[in-house]
Enzyme design. Structure first.
Site, PDB file in Angstrom:
ATOM      1  N   HIS A 245     -68.950  -5.175  -3.780  1.00  0.00           N
ATOM      2  CA  HIS A 245     -69.802  -5.468  -4.940  1.00  0.00           C
ATOM      3  C   HIS A 245     -70.975  -6.379  -4.562  1.00  0.00           C
ATOM      4  O   HIS A 245     -71.373  -7.235  -5.341  1.00  0.00           O
ATOM      5  CB  HIS A 245     -68.988  -6.087  -6.089  1.00  0.00           C
ATOM      6  CG  HIS A 245     -68.154  -5.056  -6.791  1.00  0.00           C
ATOM      7  ND1 HIS A 245     -68.680  -4.187  -7.702  1.00  0.00           N
ATOM      8  CD2 HIS A 245     -66.852  -4.728  -6.668  1.00  0.00           C
ATOM      9  CE1 HIS A 245     -67.723  -3.372  -8.147  1.00  0.00           C
ATOM     10  NE2 HIS A 245     -66.609  -3.676  -7.518  1.00  0.00           N
TER      11      HIS A 245
ATOM     12  N   ASP B 273     -73.522  -4.712  -2.448  1.00  0.00           N
ATOM     13  CA  ASP B 273     -74.613  -3.808  -2.009  1.00  0.00           C
ATOM     14  C   ASP B 273     -75.743  -3.813  -3.023  1.00  0.00           C
ATOM     15  O   ASP B 273     -76.922  -3.885  -2.662  1.00  0.00           O
ATOM     16  CB  ASP B 273     -74.111  -2.381  -1.692  1.00  0.00           C
ATOM     17  CG  ASP B 273     -73.484  -1.631  -2.855  1.00  0.00           C
ATOM     18  OD1 ASP B 273     -73.117  -2.258  -3.871  1.00  0.00           O
ATOM     19  OD2 ASP B 273     -73.353  -0.384  -2.736  1.00  0.00           O
TER      20      ASP B 273
ATOM     21  N   GLY C 244     -61.271   5.821  -4.803  1.00  0.00           N
ATOM     22  CA  GLY C 244     -62.060   4.699  -4.295  1.00  0.00           C
ATOM     23  C   GLY C 244     -62.547   4.942  -2.870  1.00  0.00           C
ATOM     24  O   GLY C 244     -63.035   4.036  -2.208  1.00  0.00           O
TER      25      GLY C 244
ATOM     26  N   SER D  84     -64.834   7.255  -2.208  1.00  0.00           N
ATOM     27  CA  SER D  84     -66.163   7.872  -2.348  1.00  0.00           C
ATOM     28  C   SER D  84     -66.162   9.385  -2.254  1.00  0.00           C
ATOM     29  O   SER D  84     -66.986   9.969  -1.545  1.00  0.00           O
ATOM     30  CB  SER D  84     -67.129   7.321  -1.307  1.00  0.00           C
ATOM     31  OG  SER D  84     -67.370   6.000  -1.577  1.00  0.00           O
TER      32      SER D  84
ATOM     33  N   GLU E 280     -76.046  10.053  -8.388  1.00  0.00           N
ATOM     34  CA  GLU E 280     -74.913   9.301  -8.950  1.00  0.00           C
ATOM     35  C   GLU E 280     -75.387   8.439 -10.119  1.00  0.00           C
ATOM     36  O   GLU E 280     -74.728   8.335 -11.147  1.00  0.00           O
ATOM     37  CB  GLU E 280     -74.306   8.433  -7.842  1.00  0.00           C
ATOM     38  CG  GLU E 280     -73.098   7.627  -8.246  1.00  0.00           C
ATOM     39  CD  GLU E 280     -71.792   8.414  -8.253  1.00  0.00           C
ATOM     40  OE1 GLU E 280     -71.631   9.303  -7.404  1.00  0.00           O
ATOM     41  OE2 GLU E 280     -70.947   8.145  -9.124  1.00  0.00           O
TER      42      GLU E 280
ATOM     43  N   ASP F 102     -72.048   3.675  -0.449  1.00  0.00           N
ATOM     44  CA  ASP F 102     -71.185   4.850  -0.272  1.00  0.00           C
ATOM     45  C   ASP F 102     -71.958   6.030   0.296  1.00  0.00           C
ATOM     46  O   ASP F 102     -71.511   6.698   1.232  1.00  0.00           O
ATOM     47  CB  ASP F 102     -70.582   5.272  -1.619  1.00  0.00           C
ATOM     48  CG  ASP F 102     -69.764   4.178  -2.254  1.00  0.00           C
ATOM     49  OD1 ASP F 102     -69.556   3.147  -1.591  1.00  0.00           O
ATOM     50  OD2 ASP F 102     -69.352   4.347  -3.406  1.00  0.00           O
TER      51      ASP F 102
HETATM   52  C1  GLA Z   1     -68.753   1.678  -5.584  1.00  0.00           C
HETATM   53  C2  GLA Z   1     -70.273   1.886  -5.524  1.00  0.00           C
HETATM   54  C3  GLA Z   1     -70.885   1.123  -4.338  1.00  0.00           C
HETATM   55  C4  GLA Z   1     -70.416  -0.322  -4.280  1.00  0.00           C
HETATM   56  C5  GLA Z   1     -68.907  -0.412  -4.430  1.00  0.00           C
HETATM   57  C6  GLA Z   1     -68.435  -1.839  -4.546  1.00  0.00           C
HETATM   58  O1  GLA Z   1     -68.122   2.300  -4.518  1.00  0.00           O
HETATM   59  O2  GLA Z   1     -70.598   3.245  -5.435  1.00  0.00           O
HETATM   60  O3  GLA Z   1     -72.285   1.222  -4.396  1.00  0.00           O
HETATM   61  O4  GLA Z   1     -71.082  -1.087  -5.239  1.00  0.00           O
HETATM   62  O5  GLA Z   1     -68.444   0.288  -5.577  1.00  0.00           O
HETATM   63  O6  GLA Z   1     -68.647  -2.519  -3.372  1.00  0.00           O
END
Ligand code: GLA
Length: 377
Positions: free
Chosen positions: A23, A25, A112, A114, A148, A160
Site C-alpha cells: 500500500h 505504490d 491477492g 494479481s 483496472e 501489479d
Molecule cells: C493491489 C493494487 C496495487 C497495490 C497493492 C497494495 O494489489 O493493485 O497497486 O496498491 O494492492 O500494495
C-alpha cells in the site's frame, strides 16, 4: 488438454507476490514484488473481422467484443477485463485487430496474486502481437493499470501490472513507483524458501476498502503539505512525520504512519536481501504485517490467523499478507528442510480456527510477459 494448434501466438503474463512495500505504490514509494510462474496465457490468432472473440479453457462461456464498441462491456461477468484492456490500448493509439483469443488463467482468482493484472497485461500483449507490434512492457503495464482503474473501478497503483509485465526469472524487483525505475535483485534466500498460502476467503478489491484507503492517504498528504514540501507521502521522512503527525486526525495519522514506516522497511529489506541477511528480511516482513493489521487495517480475521500461526512455527522467520489485503495470500519465509512439516502444520492450524481451508501454491519467480509463436510458425 485444450487444442491450441490453430493459434498464432502464445502470450503470457505473470501473477505476482509482493515481498514487502504494501500500500505504498500509490504513495510514490518503492516496492519489492516478484513475478510468478502462475500466469495468464492468451492463445491468439487474427480472424479477419472487427471482433475479439474470447473463449476460456476453464469456462464454457464465450464472449464476442466489437472493436468499435469496447466501452460497452463493463457489465460482463467474464470478458470485462479483456474489453477494458483492449479499450485502453486502443485509446493509447494502437491498432486493434479482430482476433480469436483463448484465455488460460493459472493465477487463482481473488487470491491477492494479481490475476486481474495478469489478464490485462497478457491481453494487451496478445493484441499487440497479433497486430504485428512489438509492445513496450512498461507501456503495456501502464495501459493495463488504466484498464483496472477506469474500467474495473479499482484505483490501483502500478505495482501489479508492472511486475506482471516486467518481472524477471529468479529476481525480486525494486520498483520506484514515482519514477518507474526498476532494479532487479537476485532472490537468493539461502536456507529459506518462500511459501505462498491462500486463506481462501473470497474477497475482491473493487468492493473492499481499497479505494477508501487510497483516498485517505491522499487526504493525509494534503494536510501534511501545509507544512512539508513533499510531492508524495513516500517522501515524508520518519523525522518529519514525528514532527507533523499531530496535524492529522487519528485515522489519517495511522494510515500515514504505515506508509512512512513501510517505505523505510523496503529500504532495509533491500539491504538485507542484497547482503543475504534473510533473518532480517523475515523480521521486516513480520513488522509489515503488524502495521497492515494495526495501522492500515487491511488484513482481517482469516489472514491474521494464518499469519499468526505461521509466525508461531519455529521454522518460519517471517510471514505477512501480500497484496491489496482483506483476504488472499500470505507469504512465509521458512527453513527449506522444514517446509513440508510447516505447510502441514499451517493448514491444520488454520482449519482449526476458521471455517475455511487454506491452500499452498507452489510457484517459482519467473519472467513477466513472454510471447511465443505457436507451432513455430
Ligand atoms: C493491489 C493494487 C496495487 C497495490 C497493492 C497494495 O494489489 O493493485 O497497486 O496498491 O494492492 O500494495
Amino acid at each position: 488438454m485444450t487444442d491450441v494448434k490453430g493459434y498464432e501466438y502464445k502470450v503470457s503474463a505473470s501473477g505476482r507476490v509482493n515481498i514487502i512495500g504494501e500500500h505504498i505504490d500509490y504513495c510514490g514509494g518503492k516496492v519489492m514484488p516478484a513475478a510468478l510462474s502462475l500466469k495468464n496465457t492468451v492463445y491468439v490468432r487474427p480472424n479477419g473481422t472487427d471482433r475479439i472473440n474470447i473463449a476460456w479453457t476453464t469456462l464454457p462461456d464465450t464472449v464476442s467484443l466489437e472493436t468499435g464498441r469496447l466501452e460497452e462491456y463493463r457489465h460482463l461477468k467474464y470478458g470485462n477485463y479483456q474489453a477494458g484492456s483492449a479499450l485502453m490500448w486502443q485509446r493509447a493509439g494502437h491498432k486493434i485487430v479482430g482476433c480469436d483469443m483463448l484465455q488460460d488463467c493459472k493465477v487463482p482468482f481473488g487470491s491477492g496474486l494479481s490475476s486481474s493484472a495478469a489478464i490485462e497485461v497478457s491481453t494487451i500483449a496478445a493484441l499487440a502481437a497479433v497486430a504485428g507490434e512489438r509492445a513496450d512492457p512498461v507501456e503495456v503495464a501502464l495501459t493495463a493499470q488504466a484498464a483496472e482503474r477506469e474500467y474495473a473501478g479499482v484505483n490501483c497503483g502500478i505495482m501489479d501490472q508492472y511486475a506482471s509485465a516486467c518481472g524477471k526469472k529468479g529476481m525480486a524487483m525494486l520498483l520506484d513507483c514515482k519514477t518507474l525505475e526498476c532494479e532487479y535483485i537476485p532472490m537468493e534466500l539461502g536456507d529459506y524458501r518462500l511459501i505462498i498460502t491462500d486463506c481462501c476467503k473470497p474477497h475482491s478489491l473493487s468492493d473492499s476498502k481499497y479505494n477508501e484507503r487510497r483516498a485517505e492517504t491522499e487526504e493525509a498528504l494534503k494536510i501534511l503539505q501545509r507544512r512539508l514540501d513533499v510531492s508524495c507521502l513516500a517522501e515524508v521522512t520518519p523525522a518529519q512525520f514525528s514532527q507533523c503527525s499531530y496535524m492529522l486526525p487519528k485515522t489519517l495519522r495511522m494510515r500515514a504512519e504505515h506508509v512512512v514506516n513501510e517505505c523505510q522497511r523496503v529500504k532495509t529489506a533491500e539491504q538485507a536481501l542484497r547482503a543475504g541477511n534473510i533473518e532480517l528480511l523475515g523480521r521486516l516482513i513480520n513488522q509489515s504485517h503488524a502495521s497492515l493489521k494495526n495501522l492500515y487495517q487491511t488484513t482481517g480475521f482469516e489472514p491474521d490467523v494464518l499469519v499468526e500461526a505461521a509466525q508461531n512455527h519455529p521454522a518460519c522467520i517471517g510471514s505477512r499478507l501480500t497484496g491489496g489485503g482483506f483476504g488472499g495470500c500470505t507469504i512465509s519465509l521458512v527453513k527449506k528442510d522444514s517446509a513440508e512439516e510447516f505447510t502441514d502444520y499451517l493448514l491444520r492450524a488454520y482449519a482449526r480456527r476458521t471455517s475455511y481451508r487454506a491452500v499452498c501454491y507452489s510457484a517459482e519467480i519467473d519472467d513477466g510477459i513472454t510471447v511465443e509463436e505457436v507451432n513455430g510458425k
